[in-house]
Design a protein around this motif. Sequence first.
Motif, PDB file in Angstrom:
ATOM      1  N   UNK A 112       0.839  -1.206   0.000  1.00 35.64           N
ATOM      2  CA  UNK A 112       0.000   0.000   0.000  1.00 35.64           C
ATOM      3  C   UNK A 112       0.871   1.252   0.000  1.00 35.64           C
ATOM      4  N   UNK A 113       1.938   1.212   0.784  1.00 32.95           N
ATOM      5  CA  UNK A 113       2.866   2.351   0.828  1.00 32.95           C
ATOM      6  C   UNK A 113       3.673   2.470  -0.460  1.00 32.95           C
ATOM      7  N   UNK A 114       4.107   1.342  -0.994  1.00 32.04           N
ATOM      8  CA  UNK A 114       4.942   1.339  -2.194  1.00 32.04           C
ATOM      9  C   UNK A 114       4.170   1.808  -3.428  1.00 32.04           C
ATOM     10  N   UNK A 115       2.925   1.386  -3.530  1.00 31.22           N
ATOM     11  CA  UNK A 115       2.108   1.733  -4.703  1.00 31.22           C
ATOM     12  C   UNK A 115       1.063   2.779  -4.332  1.00 31.22           C
ATOM     13  N   UNK A 116       1.544   3.866  -3.771  1.00 27.16           N
ATOM     14  CA  UNK A 116       0.650   4.919  -3.288  1.00 27.16           C
ATOM     15  C   UNK A 116      -0.118   5.608  -4.403  1.00 27.16           C
ATOM     16  N   UNK A 117       0.334   5.432  -5.648  1.00 27.53           N
ATOM     17  CA  UNK A 117      -0.362   6.024  -6.783  1.00 27.53           C
ATOM     18  C   UNK A 117      -1.544   5.198  -7.270  1.00 27.53           C
ATOM     19  N   UNK A 118      -1.783   4.039  -6.631  1.00 29.90           N
ATOM     20  CA  UNK A 118      -2.900   3.179  -7.043  1.00 29.90           C
ATOM     21  C   UNK A 118      -4.224   3.891  -6.829  1.00 29.90           C
ATOM     22  N   UNK A 119      -5.224   3.483  -7.606  1.00 28.03           N
ATOM     23  CA  UNK A 119      -6.537   4.116  -7.460  1.00 28.03           C
ATOM     24  C   UNK A 119      -7.187   3.716  -6.130  1.00 28.03           C
ATOM     25  N   UNK A 120      -8.203   4.461  -5.745  1.00 25.38           N
ATOM     26  CA  UNK A 120      -8.844   4.262  -4.442  1.00 25.38           C
ATOM     27  C   UNK A 120      -9.554   2.917  -4.334  1.00 25.38           C
ATOM     28  N   UNK A 121     -10.076   2.416  -5.445  1.00 18.79           N
ATOM     29  CA  UNK A 121     -10.754   1.118  -5.424  1.00 18.79           C
ATOM     30  C   UNK A 121      -9.767   0.019  -5.035  1.00 18.79           C
ATOM     31  N   UNK A 122      -8.589   0.048  -5.621  1.00 20.76           N
ATOM     32  CA  UNK A 122      -7.565  -0.953  -5.329  1.00 20.76           C
ATOM     33  C   UNK A 122      -7.041  -0.817  -3.906  1.00 20.76           C
ATOM     34  N   UNK A 123      -6.852   0.409  -3.467  1.00 26.16           N
ATOM     35  CA  UNK A 123      -6.417   0.632  -2.084  1.00 26.16           C
ATOM     36  C   UNK A 123      -7.468   0.114  -1.108  1.00 26.16           C
ATOM     37  N   UNK A 124      -8.736   0.320  -1.438  1.00 23.79           N
ATOM     38  CA  UNK A 124      -9.819  -0.162  -0.583  1.00 23.79           C
ATOM     39  C   UNK A 124      -9.807  -1.685  -0.485  1.00 23.79           C
ATOM     40  N   UNK A 125      -9.559  -2.358  -1.597  1.00 21.51           N
ATOM     41  CA  UNK A 125      -9.482  -3.821  -1.592  1.00 21.51           C
ATOM     42  C   UNK A 125      -8.331  -4.281  -0.705  1.00 21.51           C
ATOM     43  N   UNK A 126      -7.180  -3.637  -0.841  1.00 20.71           N
ATOM     44  CA  UNK A 126      -6.028  -3.994  -0.009  1.00 20.71           C
ATOM     45  C   UNK A 126      -6.358  -3.803   1.472  1.00 20.71           C
ATOM     46  N   UNK A 127      -7.027  -2.702   1.793  1.00 20.28           N
ATOM     47  CA  UNK A 127      -7.392  -2.431   3.188  1.00 20.28           C
ATOM     48  C   UNK A 127      -8.415  -3.444   3.703  1.00 20.28           C
ATOM     49  N   UNK A 128      -9.347  -3.848   2.854  1.00 15.02           N
ATOM     50  CA  UNK A 128     -10.321  -4.861   3.273  1.00 15.02           C
ATOM     51  C   UNK A 128      -9.637  -6.206   3.517  1.00 15.02           C
ATOM     52  N   UNK A 129      -8.662  -6.535   2.683  1.00 11.83           N
ATOM     53  CA  UNK A 129      -7.912  -7.772   2.874  1.00 11.83           C
ATOM     54  C   UNK A 129      -7.105  -7.710   4.167  1.00 11.83           C
ATOM     55  N   UNK A 130      -6.490  -6.591   4.425  1.00  3.81           N
ATOM     56  CA  UNK A 130      -5.754  -6.397   5.685  1.00  3.81           C
ATOM     57  C   UNK A 130      -6.703  -6.569   6.870  1.00  3.81           C
ATOM     58  N   UNK A 131      -7.879  -5.954   6.787  1.00  2.00           N
ATOM     59  CA  UNK A 131      -8.858  -6.066   7.879  1.00  2.00           C
ATOM     60  C   UNK A 131      -9.313  -7.499   8.092  1.00  2.00           C
ATOM     61  N   UNK A 132      -9.487  -8.257   7.006  1.00  2.00           N
ATOM     62  CA  UNK A 132      -9.862  -9.671   7.120  1.00  2.00           C
ATOM     63  C   UNK A 132      -8.807 -10.445   7.897  1.00  2.00           C
ATOM     64  N   UNK A 133      -7.555 -10.208   7.539  1.00  2.00           N
ATOM     65  CA  UNK A 133      -6.449 -10.917   8.191  1.00  2.00           C
ATOM     66  C   UNK A 133      -6.334 -10.513   9.665  1.00  2.00           C
TER      67      UNK A 133
END
Length: 144
Positions: A112-133
């Motif tokens: 998430x930090x490395x690819x900070x230019x990613x769109x918000x949809x992708x960042x949201x997916x990453x955050x949801x996956x983090x929350x699941x874990x």
Amino acid sequence: MIEQDTIKLLRECDAGVKMGISSIDDVLDNVRNSEFEKLLTKCKDEHAKLGTEIEKLLEKYNDDGKEPAVMAKSMSWIKTNLMIAMNETDATVADLMTDGCNMGVKSLNKYLNKYEGADEVSKDIAKRLINLEEKLTVDIRKFL
């Protein structure tokens, strides 16, 4: 830049989802407690739903996604089987799953930090996956 970071973040999420599902599959047959089994099965199902979402987004970019690193997957499988062979308890499974989730959370936050230019949809997916874990680690603490 945005598109490249988006694709790279989605690839890492794809690999993380696949690794999570594989890890749960590796231990599920060794779980004795039905509540613990339900928690793992629910988490696996939620990973699969996220995986489907990720695949659809990657298809828009004509990308096939990413498989987990062979070495990481192999080492995880070996560690899991050795630890369970030495001590086949729910506590061992919970310990293994906690370690795996913590590694996943660490990696995903790094991406998430490395690819900070990613769109918000992708960042949201990453955050949801983090929350699941993170949620799984909290939910299974009683089995440690």
